[in-house]
Design a protein around this motif. Sequence first.
Motif, PDB file in Angstrom:
ATOM      1  N   ASN A 233       0.923  -1.173   0.047  1.00 31.02           N
ATOM      2  CA  ASN A 233       0.041  -0.025   0.023  1.00 31.02           C
ATOM      3  C   ASN A 233       0.882   1.087   0.047  1.00 31.02           C
ATOM      4  N   ALA A 234       1.864   1.121   0.812  1.00 26.38           N
ATOM      5  CA  ALA A 234       2.838   2.512   0.768  1.00 26.38           C
ATOM      6  C   ALA A 234       3.438   2.497  -0.441  1.00 26.38           C
ATOM      7  N   VAL A 235       3.795   1.525  -1.105  1.00 29.03           N
ATOM      8  CA  VAL A 235       4.650   1.544  -2.329  1.00 29.03           C
ATOM      9  C   VAL A 235       3.817   2.150  -3.420  1.00 29.03           C
ATOM     10  N   LEU A 236       2.475   1.565  -3.421  1.00 31.72           N
ATOM     11  CA  LEU A 236       1.526   1.862  -4.296  1.00 31.72           C
ATOM     12  C   LEU A 236       1.381   3.435  -4.146  1.00 31.72           C
ATOM     13  N   TRP A 237       1.193   4.097  -3.069  1.00 32.22           N
ATOM     14  CA  TRP A 237       0.909   5.616  -2.825  1.00 32.22           C
ATOM     15  C   TRP A 237       1.973   6.411  -3.651  1.00 32.22           C
ATOM     16  N   LEU A 238       3.365   5.870  -3.471  1.00 32.46           N
ATOM     17  CA  LEU A 238       4.452   6.567  -3.877  1.00 32.46           C
ATOM     18  C   LEU A 238       4.411   6.586  -5.400  1.00 32.46           C
ATOM     19  N   CYS A 239       3.614   5.699  -5.917  1.00 37.31           N
ATOM     20  CA  CYS A 239       3.692   5.436  -7.514  1.00 37.31           C
ATOM     21  C   CYS A 239       2.612   6.320  -8.244  1.00 37.31           C
ATOM     22  N   GLN A 240       1.412   6.621  -7.380  1.00 38.46           N
ATOM     23  CA  GLN A 240       0.531   7.220  -7.806  1.00 38.46           C
ATOM     24  C   GLN A 240       0.436   8.645  -8.110  1.00 38.46           C
ATOM     25  N   PRO A 241      -0.424   9.181  -8.945  1.00 42.80           N
ATOM     26  CA  PRO A 241      -0.586  10.707  -8.845  1.00 42.80           C
ATOM     27  C   PRO A 241      -0.940  11.403  -7.682  1.00 42.80           C
ATOM     28  N   GLY A 242      -0.451  12.310  -7.400  1.00 43.37           N
ATOM     29  CA  GLY A 242      -0.772  13.153  -6.035  1.00 43.37           C
ATOM     30  C   GLY A 242       0.548  12.896  -5.018  1.00 43.37           C
ATOM     31  N   SER A 243       1.572  12.029  -5.187  1.00 41.05           N
ATOM     32  CA  SER A 243       2.527  11.651  -4.528  1.00 41.05           C
ATOM     33  C   SER A 243       3.896  12.541  -4.948  1.00 41.05           C
ATOM     34  N   GLU A 244       3.633  13.275  -6.118  1.00 38.97           N
ATOM     35  CA  GLU A 244       4.779  14.159  -6.803  1.00 38.97           C
ATOM     36  C   GLU A 244       5.776  14.785  -5.518  1.00 38.97           C
ATOM     37  N   ALA A 245       5.461  15.352  -4.736  1.00 36.27           N
ATOM     38  CA  ALA A 245       6.017  16.045  -3.741  1.00 36.27           C
ATOM     39  C   ALA A 245       6.812  15.260  -2.738  1.00 36.27           C
ATOM     40  N   MET A 246       6.524  13.887  -2.775  1.00 37.39           N
ATOM     41  CA  MET A 246       7.503  12.820  -1.978  1.00 37.39           C
ATOM     42  C   MET A 246       8.755  12.372  -2.593  1.00 37.39           C
ATOM     43  N   THR A 247       9.973  12.593  -2.476  1.00 40.73           N
ATOM     44  CA  THR A 247      10.889  12.405  -2.983  1.00 40.73           C
ATOM     45  C   THR A 247      12.196  12.349  -2.167  1.00 40.73           C
ATOM     46  N   GLY A 248      13.069  11.392  -2.086  1.00 40.61           N
ATOM     47  CA  GLY A 248      14.103  11.289  -1.043  1.00 40.61           C
ATOM     48  C   GLY A 248      13.720  11.030   0.169  1.00 40.61           C
ATOM     49  N   GLN A 249      12.447  10.297   0.223  1.00 44.55           N
ATOM     50  CA  GLN A 249      11.906   9.955   1.695  1.00 44.55           C
ATOM     51  C   GLN A 249      12.133   8.663   2.071  1.00 44.55           C
ATOM     52  N   SER A 250      12.355   8.171   3.275  1.00 45.37           N
ATOM     53  CA  SER A 250      12.348   6.708   3.510  1.00 45.37           C
ATOM     54  C   SER A 250      11.223   6.746   4.654  1.00 45.37           C
ATOM     55  N   VAL A 251      10.174   6.126   4.179  1.00 43.57           N
ATOM     56  CA  VAL A 251       8.990   5.721   4.746  1.00 43.57           C
ATOM     57  C   VAL A 251       9.018   4.639   5.457  1.00 43.57           C
ATOM     58  N   SER A 252       8.923   4.735   6.934  1.00 40.14           N
ATOM     59  CA  SER A 252       8.829   3.446   7.685  1.00 40.14           C
ATOM     60  C   SER A 252       7.338   3.001   7.715  1.00 40.14           C
ATOM     61  N   VAL A 253       7.321   1.514   7.779  1.00 41.12           N
ATOM     62  CA  VAL A 253       6.169   0.711   7.543  1.00 41.12           C
ATOM     63  C   VAL A 253       6.564  -0.176   8.822  1.00 41.12           C
ATOM     64  N   SER A 254       6.218   0.170   9.824  1.00 48.26           N
ATOM     65  CA  SER A 254       6.771  -0.706  10.954  1.00 48.26           C
ATOM     66  C   SER A 254       6.077  -0.614  12.376  1.00 48.26           C
ATOM     67  N   GLY A 255       4.833  -0.197  12.281  1.00 47.44           N
ATOM     68  CA  GLY A 255       4.117  -0.049  13.607  1.00 47.44           C
ATOM     69  C   GLY A 255       4.563   0.860  14.605  1.00 47.44           C
TER      70      GLY A 255
END
Length: 259
Positions: A233-255
């Motif tokens: 789900n996190a990967v998909l969001w980073l690929c979809q339109p609307g995520s263009e401002a997200m770059t160089g980030q390390s998104v923790s999916v870790s509870g």
Amino acid sequence: MNSTMLNRALEGRHAVVTGGGSGIGAAVAEMLLKAGARVTLMGRNAARLDSQRNRLAALGEMACIGVDVSSESSVERAFAQTGAIDILINNAGQAQAAPFTQTDMALWQRMLDVNLTGVFLGTRAVLPGMLERGYGRIVNVASTAGQIGYAYVAAYCAAKHGVVGLTRSLALEVATKGVTVNAVCPGYTETELLQASLEQITSKTSRTEEQARETLLRSNPQRRFVSPQQVANAVLWLCQPGSEAMTGQSVSVSGGEVM
């Protein structure tokens, strides 16, 4: 955007997922297909790739290509077969534990080759085309081991920290070129890698698998392991339109393990 449009947000895009034969890679491939993307799965195990193709074929257009991401020539051959690529998910990875004093050069090099050099080679193969077209989404599946340290996996942590550093550096280079580069950092996820970690704990200690699971869960504020679908789900969001401002980030999916 209504739900139908959202579900087909990647219509016409071509995505490559490395390490797509199981676990997170397979879950990401499923999400991308549901979003309308054409997907090419890459991996070393042809039987696993074929199994995923059979499981997911009804969702959209798929192809499977064998690759060893640690081999420059193998990566070049594989990506020469794909055509234009809009989205690259560098997911292939491997983890192996050992005390630092028992970490030999073979283990060290293997962790770097698969987890870090593989990301470099895959990215190098697709980036020129993305820059030429002025569009691209690169998502590197790293790990919380790329954000914090863990005992007995120094080589793995070093490689995953390298992935995070590569992500940040490349994101700056291409920030004005229509290409975003991000990392997703899962915590302990219900995959074969987790099962291998549990087996290592039980084989080297007197703990049962249930006790080993409890040991790993103590580091997670939610007291549960992450699912491959939650990472996807996190990967998909980073690929979809609307995520263009997200770059160089390390998104923790870790509870909440890493904040």
